[in-house]
Design a protein around this motif. Structure first.
Motif, PDB file in Angstrom:
ATOM      1  N   GLU A 132       2.173   1.626  -3.565  1.00 60.44           N
ATOM      2  CA  GLU A 132       0.797   2.061  -4.451  1.00 60.44           C
ATOM      3  C   GLU A 132       0.706   3.649  -4.012  1.00 60.44           C
ATOM      4  N   GLU A 133       1.102   4.094  -3.212  1.00 62.87           N
ATOM      5  CA  GLU A 133       1.012   5.729  -2.836  1.00 62.87           C
ATOM      6  C   GLU A 133       2.019   6.355  -3.620  1.00 62.87           C
TER       7      GLU A 133
ATOM      8  N   SER B 196       0.878  -1.410   0.070  1.00 61.48           N
ATOM      9  CA  SER B 196       0.019   0.030   0.145  1.00 61.48           C
ATOM     10  C   SER B 196       0.755   1.326  -0.178  1.00 61.48           C
TER      11      SER B 196
END
Length: 338
Positions: free
Chosen positions: A192-193, A189
């Motif tokens: 993905e940022e 995650s």
């Protein structure tokens, strides 16, 4: 305000993250204690003044900006000044700056009178996402990075993202490479940022330092799992050292170094795209023999090789003892991302 705690028994300490935190830093300091601020001459005066104005009778010691100051000469000069100020074991140093300042100030604190307290106030992205937490302190020995040092945990860490407003864009990009490293190794995650049109940099800082905190709690002195944080450093450090004029920043070289040890071609392509979006430099045409020599003298080297960190897929790092012949083969054939 976000507050975390690095739980290390008697060496535990808090991490505070808040915009404009430095404007009310005095709320966290002991007015009856002496503090000495250590800062390089590249830190804008506004941040030095903001911190020093909240410290009664505080002192400010400055040194030349840059990796070259992580040296015995700078260490000795600052140590002499601390002695001349007659600091006692009850006093405290404040590292106001980036990774060089944190490493240098922390090592001063570890050595002065066999150990006094210090506080980390990181002012670069790299130090806010990584180096300010964990207690690694050191100076370089010639071109060998961090060869002389100690594990010495800070008393507290104060992270104010506002200080990044005066930071050079190149420094911001270089620091983000260390946060990207955390995402590749531990948290998709976070990776993905970086791929969003408008990444949330506050979230990147907070998540990166939280991951660092957890790893340090598990393995304070790098006996096992903390070694995973060296992803990108094995060859990256050597590339950095091979340019004697410090042509490339630490974070830039970590970004380069990660590509050698990502085994999945799609992930490698994905990471290369993020590095490009951050305006980080591609792997340069380096002196291969010089890089090999610096790698062999890395402080993490063992008889016959180095514990290198490989990533087969996101969140699945592996420590593998890798012989020098194999590593030299990597250096002879830098990764090509198609």
């Amino acid at each position: 305000m976000s507050k975390m705690v690095v739980s290390l028994n008697e060496n535990s300490y808090p991490i505070y993250i808040e915009h404009h935190l430095l404007s009310h830093l005095s709320e966290y300091l002991d007015s009856n204690r002496r503090y000495v601020i250590i800062a390089d001459d590249g830190i804008p005066r506004k941040w030095v003044d903001l911190v020093s104005s909240q410290i009664p009778d505080g002192e400010v010691l400055r040194f030349a900006q840059g990796e070259a100051s992580k040296s015995f000469d700078t260490f000795a000069a600052l140590m002499t000044q601390l002695a001349e100020l007659k600091l006692t074991r009850k006093d405290c140093l404040i590292a106001l700056g980036g990774g060089v300042t944190g490493d240098l100030c922390g090592f001063l604190a570890a050595c002065y009178m066999r150990g006094i307290d210090y506080i980390q106030i990181p002012t670069t992205v790299l130090s806010q996402v990584d180096s300010s937490v964990g207690g690694k302190t050191a100076i370089d020995v010639g071109t060998m990075k961090n060869l002389c040092g100690a594990f010495w945990q800070p008393e507290a860490v104060f992270i104010d993202p506002e200080v990044l407003s005066t930071l050079d864009p190149r420094q911001i990009s270089a620091g983000l490479a260390e946060a990207l490293k955390m995402g590749i190794v531990f948290d998709e995650s976070l990776l993905e940022e970086f791929e969003k049109e408008k990444p949330d940099f506050d979230r990147i800082i907070e998540r990166s330092i939280d991951l660092k905190r957890q790893i340090v709690q598990e393995d304070e002195k790098e006996g096992g799992r903390r070694k995973l944080l060296n992803f990108g450093h094995t060859i990256g450090h050597a590339i950095e050292a091979s340019f004697p004029e410090h042509d490339y920043l630490h974070g830039e070289c970590v970004g380069m170094g990660m590509l050698y040890f990502i085994e999945d071609e799609e992930l490698k392509k994905r990471v290369a795209g993020i590095l490009k979006s951050l305006n980080l430099p591609e792997i340069p045409d380096y002196d291969k023999e010089a890089v090999k020599e610096y790698m062999k003298h890395d402080k993490k080297s063992l008889v016959g090789g180095i514990d290198a960190i490989y990533v087969s897929r996101i969140g699945h790092p592996e420590i593998r003892m890798t012989d020098f012949d194999t590593l030299c083969g990597f250096i002879d054939n830098p990764p090509i991302v198609k």
